[in-house]
Design an enzyme around this catalytic site. Structure first.
Site, PDB file in Angstrom:
ATOM      1  N   ALA A  35      10.220   2.723  -1.780  1.00 25.49           N
ATOM      2  CA  ALA A  35       9.774   3.682  -2.464  1.00 25.49           C
ATOM      3  C   ALA A  35      10.905   4.678  -3.133  1.00 25.49           C
ATOM      4  O   ALA A  35      12.266   4.487  -4.143  1.00 25.49           O
ATOM      5  CB  ALA A  35       8.509   4.115  -2.574  1.00 25.49           C
TER       6      ALA A  35
ATOM      7  N   GLY B 253       5.956   1.247   5.556  1.00 28.32           N
ATOM      8  CA  GLY B 253       7.471   0.394   4.802  1.00 28.32           C
ATOM      9  C   GLY B 253       7.852   0.817   3.601  1.00 28.32           C
ATOM     10  O   GLY B 253       8.412   0.684   2.940  1.00 28.32           O
ATOM     11  N   CYS B 254       6.413   0.664   3.098  1.00 31.70           N
ATOM     12  CA  CYS B 254       6.588   1.151   1.206  1.00 31.70           C
ATOM     13  C   CYS B 254       6.918   2.009   1.015  1.00 31.70           C
ATOM     14  O   CYS B 254       6.972   2.488  -0.337  1.00 31.70           O
ATOM     15  CB  CYS B 254       4.767   1.119   0.753  1.00 31.70           C
ATOM     16  SG  CYS B 254       4.329  -0.840   1.034  1.00 31.70           S
ATOM     17  N   THR B 255       6.557   3.474   1.777  1.00 33.72           N
ATOM     18  CA  THR B 255       7.574   4.829   1.527  1.00 33.72           C
ATOM     19  C   THR B 255       9.056   4.740   1.781  1.00 33.72           C
ATOM     20  O   THR B 255       9.925   4.900   0.867  1.00 33.72           O
ATOM     21  CB  THR B 255       6.970   6.067   2.840  1.00 33.72           C
ATOM     22  OG1 THR B 255       5.481   5.417   2.098  1.00 33.72           O
ATOM     23  CG2 THR B 255       7.426   6.890   2.397  1.00 33.72           C
TER      24      THR B 255
ATOM     25  N   ALA C 259       0.633  -1.226  -0.005  1.00 36.59           N
ATOM     26  CA  ALA C 259       0.326  -0.115  -0.569  1.00 36.59           C
ATOM     27  C   ALA C 259       1.005   0.984   0.262  1.00 36.59           C
ATOM     28  O   ALA C 259       2.101   1.570   0.982  1.00 36.59           O
ATOM     29  CB  ALA C 259      -0.765   0.206   1.310  1.00 36.59           C
TER      30      ALA C 259
END
Length: 158
Positions: free
Chosen positions: A50, A45-47, A40
């Site tokens: 990315a 974590g995804c930030t 998401a």
């Protein structure tokens, strides 16, 4: 849920990007492609992941690798995420999870000790002929790009 293996042809896909334009695996024919799958946008974590790809995108590009991120988020959320984090590569939307399922990146996983259905943080490297070079599942958000670069023989700065 089938897991993909190196040497297999990468399953074809066409998904909308953050601007709603259709992007296909075939658009990258003749180039090496890193596909990273994350649960998401705009989550810690995804930030982290990315931004790690963002910070190393130029080095990966110099070595011939294009990068795309794929999540079930809609194009609007992806556009906001890309703008907020200045992401230079396409973020693709798979709300029906068809591509994620075909790649074995959606299914049963452990989340805080419970079995749940969800997106499995994964990374795939596709060669110039559309064949999987790497298929990594349950990768960690932090430090993953450095680990991936090492496997690919790409030296990152720092």
């Amino acid at each position: 849920m089938p897991k993909l293996e190196p040497g297999q042809p990468a399953p074809a896909w066409t998904l909308p990007d953050a601007q709603g334009r259709q992007v296909s695996l075939s658009d990258f024919a003749g180039r090496k492609l890193i596909i990273y799958v994350y649960p998401a946008a705009v989550t810690p974590g995804c930030t982290t992941q990315a931004c790690d790809f963002r910070d190393n995108e130029a080095v990966l590009a110099q070595q011939g690798y294009a990068v795309v991120g794929v999540s079930p988020d809609g194009p609007e959320k992806l556009a906001a995420f890309a703008e907020q984090e200045s992401l230079p590569f396409p973020l693709l939307s798979d709300p029906d999870k068809e591509m994620l399922t075909a790649y074995g990146a959606y299914g049963e996983k452990m989340n805080y000790g419970k079995k749940v259905m969800g997106v499995i943080r994964s990374t795939f490297v596709v060669d110039e002929q559309g064949v999987l070079e790497l298929a990594k599942y349950n990768v960690k958000a932090k430090g993953h790009v450095a680990s991936l670069a090492k496997q690919l023989g790409v030296e990152l700065p720092g």
